[in-house]
Scaffold this motif. Sequence first.
Motif, PDB file in Angstrom:
ATOM      1  N   LYS A   4       0.822  -1.221   0.000  1.00 23.79           N
ATOM      2  CA  LYS A   4       0.000   0.000   0.000  1.00 23.79           C
ATOM      3  C   LYS A   4       0.853   1.267   0.000  1.00 23.79           C
ATOM      4  O   LYS A   4       0.324   2.376   0.044  1.00 23.79           O
ATOM      5  CB  LYS A   4      -0.901   0.008   1.240  1.00 23.79           C
ATOM      6  N   GLY A   5       2.151   1.095   0.048  1.00 26.90           N
ATOM      7  CA  GLY A   5       3.028   2.269   0.010  1.00 26.90           C
ATOM      8  C   GLY A   5       3.359   2.820   1.385  1.00 26.90           C
ATOM      9  O   GLY A   5       3.960   3.889   1.505  1.00 26.90           O
ATOM     10  N   ASN A   6       2.940   2.130   2.443  1.00 30.14           N
ATOM     11  CA  ASN A   6       3.295   2.585   3.793  1.00 30.14           C
ATOM     12  C   ASN A   6       4.671   2.040   4.166  1.00 30.14           C
ATOM     13  O   ASN A   6       5.182   1.122   3.519  1.00 30.14           O
ATOM     14  CB  ASN A   6       2.263   2.077   4.808  1.00 30.14           C
ATOM     15  N   LEU A   7       5.232   2.609   5.211  1.00 28.14           N
ATOM     16  CA  LEU A   7       6.541   2.123   5.655  1.00 28.14           C
ATOM     17  C   LEU A   7       6.352   1.130   6.795  1.00 28.14           C
ATOM     18  O   LEU A   7       5.622   1.411   7.756  1.00 28.14           O
ATOM     19  CB  LEU A   7       7.394   3.310   6.127  1.00 28.14           C
ATOM     20  N   LEU A   8       6.976  -0.012   6.659  1.00 27.07           N
ATOM     21  CA  LEU A   8       6.913  -1.014   7.734  1.00 27.07           C
ATOM     22  C   LEU A   8       8.319  -1.212   8.301  1.00 27.07           C
ATOM     23  O   LEU A   8       9.256  -1.513   7.570  1.00 27.07           O
ATOM     24  CB  LEU A   8       6.382  -2.348   7.184  1.00 27.07           C
ATOM     25  N   LEU A   9       8.422  -1.007   9.599  1.00 29.57           N
ATOM     26  CA  LEU A   9       9.722  -1.163  10.254  1.00 29.57           C
ATOM     27  C   LEU A   9       9.653  -2.281  11.275  1.00 29.57           C
ATOM     28  O   LEU A   9       8.603  -2.494  11.895  1.00 29.57           O
ATOM     29  CB  LEU A   9      10.092   0.117  11.010  1.00 29.57           C
ATOM     30  N   VAL A  10      10.743  -2.981  11.441  1.00 28.73           N
ATOM     31  CA  VAL A  10      10.876  -3.842  12.610  1.00 28.73           C
ATOM     32  C   VAL A  10      11.890  -3.144  13.503  1.00 28.73           C
ATOM     33  O   VAL A  10      13.003  -2.815  13.061  1.00 28.73           O
ATOM     34  CB  VAL A  10      11.365  -5.258  12.235  1.00 28.73           C
ATOM     35  N   VAL A  11      11.474  -2.846  14.736  1.00 32.62           N
ATOM     36  CA  VAL A  11      12.367  -2.126  15.652  1.00 32.62           C
ATOM     37  C   VAL A  11      12.551  -2.952  16.912  1.00 32.62           C
ATOM     38  O   VAL A  11      11.735  -3.827  17.216  1.00 32.62           O
ATOM     39  CB  VAL A  11      11.785  -0.734  16.017  1.00 32.62           C
ATOM     40  N   GLU A  12      13.632  -2.666  17.641  1.00 31.06           N
ATOM     41  CA  GLU A  12      13.822  -3.426  18.883  1.00 31.06           C
ATOM     42  C   GLU A  12      14.385  -2.567  19.998  1.00 31.06           C
ATOM     43  O   GLU A  12      15.077  -1.579  19.749  1.00 31.06           O
ATOM     44  CB  GLU A  12      14.691  -4.661  18.642  1.00 31.06           C
ATOM     45  N   ASP A  13      14.047  -2.960  21.206  1.00 28.26           N
ATOM     46  CA  ASP A  13      14.646  -2.333  22.388  1.00 28.26           C
ATOM     47  C   ASP A  13      15.155  -3.453  23.297  1.00 28.26           C
ATOM     48  O   ASP A  13      15.204  -4.611  22.858  1.00 28.26           O
ATOM     49  CB  ASP A  13      13.650  -1.383  23.074  1.00 28.26           C
ATOM     50  N   GLU A  14      15.502  -3.126  24.540  1.00 24.92           N
ATOM     51  CA  GLU A  14      16.094  -4.162  25.409  1.00 24.92           C
ATOM     52  C   GLU A  14      15.132  -5.316  25.679  1.00 24.92           C
ATOM     53  O   GLU A  14      15.538  -6.423  25.974  1.00 24.92           O
ATOM     54  CB  GLU A  14      16.493  -3.588  26.773  1.00 24.92           C
ATOM     55  N   GLU A  15      13.815  -5.028  25.597  1.00 19.34           N
ATOM     56  CA  GLU A  15      12.849  -6.042  26.026  1.00 19.34           C
ATOM     57  C   GLU A  15      12.201  -6.818  24.897  1.00 19.34           C
ATOM     58  O   GLU A  15      11.493  -7.779  25.141  1.00 19.34           O
ATOM     59  CB  GLU A  15      11.772  -5.377  26.895  1.00 19.34           C
ATOM     60  N   GLY A  16      12.385  -6.387  23.689  1.00 19.59           N
ATOM     61  CA  GLY A  16      11.743  -7.128  22.610  1.00 19.59           C
ATOM     62  C   GLY A  16      11.726  -6.343  21.326  1.00 19.59           C
ATOM     63  O   GLY A  16      12.570  -5.467  21.118  1.00 19.59           O
ATOM     64  N   GLU A  17      10.735  -6.670  20.494  1.00 19.02           N
ATOM     65  CA  GLU A  17      10.655  -5.954  19.221  1.00 19.02           C
ATOM     66  C   GLU A  17       9.220  -5.594  18.891  1.00 19.02           C
ATOM     67  O   GLU A  17       8.280  -6.104  19.515  1.00 19.02           O
ATOM     68  CB  GLU A  17      11.284  -6.790  18.110  1.00 19.02           C
ATOM     69  N   ALA A  18       9.068  -4.726  17.926  1.00 20.75           N
ATOM     70  CA  ALA A  18       7.727  -4.327  17.507  1.00 20.75           C
ATOM     71  C   ALA A  18       7.745  -4.044  16.017  1.00 20.75           C
ATOM     72  O   ALA A  18       8.782  -3.706  15.454  1.00 20.75           O
ATOM     73  CB  ALA A  18       7.297  -3.071  18.276  1.00 20.75           C
ATOM     74  N   LYS A  19       6.540  -4.218  15.425  1.00 21.44           N
ATOM     75  CA  LYS A  19       6.388  -3.818  14.023  1.00 21.44           C
ATOM     76  C   LYS A  19       5.758  -2.433  14.021  1.00 21.44           C
ATOM     77  O   LYS A  19       4.713  -2.216  14.632  1.00 21.44           O
ATOM     78  CB  LYS A  19       5.478  -4.804  13.297  1.00 21.44           C
ATOM     79  N   VAL A  20       6.431  -1.508  13.356  1.00 22.65           N
ATOM     80  CA  VAL A  20       5.956  -0.124  13.333  1.00 22.65           C
ATOM     81  C   VAL A  20       5.503   0.201  11.912  1.00 22.65           C
ATOM     82  O   VAL A  20       6.224  -0.072  10.952  1.00 22.65           O
ATOM     83  CB  VAL A  20       7.085   0.845  13.759  1.00 22.65           C
ATOM     84  N   VAL A  21       4.293   0.764  11.803  1.00 23.38           N
ATOM     85  CA  VAL A  21       3.813   1.186  10.484  1.00 23.38           C
ATOM     86  C   VAL A  21       3.704   2.703  10.461  1.00 23.38           C
ATOM     87  O   VAL A  21       3.186   3.302  11.409  1.00 23.38           O
ATOM     88  CB  VAL A  21       2.435   0.555  10.161  1.00 23.38           C
ATOM     89  N   ILE A  22       4.227   3.313   9.414  1.00 28.60           N
ATOM     90  CA  ILE A  22       4.090   4.760   9.248  1.00 28.60           C
ATOM     91  C   ILE A  22       3.351   4.987   7.932  1.00 28.60           C
ATOM     92  O   ILE A  22       3.818   4.564   6.869  1.00 28.60           O
ATOM     93  CB  ILE A  22       5.463   5.467   9.264  1.00 28.60           C
ATOM     94  N   THR A  23       2.186   5.615   8.052  1.00 31.01           N
ATOM     95  CA  THR A  23       1.304   5.729   6.887  1.00 31.01           C
ATOM     96  C   THR A  23       1.824   6.749   5.884  1.00 31.01           C
ATOM     97  O   THR A  23       2.246   7.844   6.259  1.00 31.01           O
ATOM     98  CB  THR A  23      -0.110   6.129   7.346  1.00 31.01           C
ATOM     99  N   ARG A  24       1.729   6.342   4.643  1.00 29.07           N
ATOM    100  CA  ARG A  24       2.164   7.206   3.541  1.00 29.07           C
ATOM    101  C   ARG A  24       1.434   8.550   3.579  1.00 29.07           C
ATOM    102  O   ARG A  24       0.250   8.596   3.884  1.00 29.07           O
ATOM    103  CB  ARG A  24       1.862   6.489   2.224  1.00 29.07           C
TER     104      ARG A  24
END
Length: 482
Positions: free
Chosen positions: A155-175
């Motif tokens: 769909k043209g959005n940005l999908l990131l996989v990010v992590e910190d000390e406790e785990g990870e998350a999928k981050v979506v940033i809308t176009r």
Amino acid sequence: MKSDIEALYAKGKRLTPDAYELAEGAEISPSVLERLGQSESPIISREDIERLLVAEEKIPVQAVVARAEAFKPAAKEYSPNFRILQRSGGAGRSACKGNIEDFVAHFRNRFERIADVLKMRASEHPIVSTAKLKDMDGAKARIVAMVREKRITKKGNLLLVVEDEEGEAKVVITRGTEGFRASQRLLLDDVVAFDGRLSQELFIADSITWPDIALARQQKRTEEDIAIAYLSDLHFGSKKFLEREFSRFVSWLNGAEGNEGLASKIKYIIIAGDVVDGIGIYPEQEKELAVKDIYKQYELFDAAMEGIPDYITVMVAPGNHDAVRRAEPQPCIPEEMMKSRVVRLENPSSVLIEGIRHLVYHGTSLDSIISGISGLSYSKPEEAMAELLKRRHLSPIYGNNLIVPQPLDAMVIDEEPDIVHMGHVHKNGYMHYRGSLLVNSGTFQDRTDFQIKNGHVPTPGVVPVLETKTGRLSQISFIGGE
Ligand SMILES: [Fe+2]
């Protein structure tokens, strides 16, 4: 056998094996050939040839410097006042072997220190770890995390996989959102804060906050009316080293090139790497070298330093062409190489000069920043420097730039610098960025074939000078003239 070597043999001369090797690879002019033919000894050593080649390139073994008799330097009245704030890349710290554990510890250190900066910032929303996001019931939150993966969805959005000390998350940033525009500058391994909310396992972020440096800080001034000259990328030993222009700079320091008022204030000279051209730095570098012995390259630098007035403190950090390891942080250039009485700095270094905090870094990572972020170019190195400050890290793109994975990441920018001094790109550039003054001090090497091929236009022979009492930055050009 090359015809010039043959000609020497015909005159009864014999070359030592290393002289032979040099003569085979080098272009030897008829005048050098003639002088070799006239030498007393039948044996010609590599040094014999080198000496004549150096003379041919008119590189001074003793710098020719003019001194103005009536010159009364104001800076001579002050004693130097500086402190090196941190030593990290020294050869003594060799506990790290570069195995997986070292890299994990290194990246954790980098994450923690940059995340701490972000966690200190005021936030409208609670700062939670990725593991605690699911407890927020979809309420707005801020996460502080390192970017591990980055891609654009169908769909043209940005999908990131990010992590910190406790785990990870999928981050979506809308176009089309402001966050999306800001995310164009996001690089892998960047540590940033995302504001948003969790929705069906995805963290929908609408804004990104960079660790960055504080906005408004007063530029530091001094009581003393003194000045600091910034240099980099001298490249002694290169055929393109601008010997005459550098000698003019040294003469200027001695009051013999006009603008004596400013010259007389110079109390410090900082050199941000690439003192010499080095050897074996890139393929076929031999052809570009006037002096093919690294010790002799430093000898030329040492000889030039003889001309600098002794009330001036000269500080020297290495660059990627200098005789230390390539991986950063780089230790100081050793005394057996560079013998002059200068203050040796590591690369990078943090130095307090007259109370003004300097961050000195050669700038090797600017290459990867310029190619990694669209809109940046070699013609504006200051903008690439600002990207490093924004990330509070001097070498954010891992892989392009060799690093030593020490437990304490020396490339993290903990303290906010007043002055950030870099070189490497051979192009002068300046910028007031938030509370810091960014200075790229250019070069004393003329345009190289590599630069012509790549369309880079350097600005050689231009020295930025900062007057610390007024904060005024001047550029002094040593190109042209008599
Ligand atoms: Fe460099």
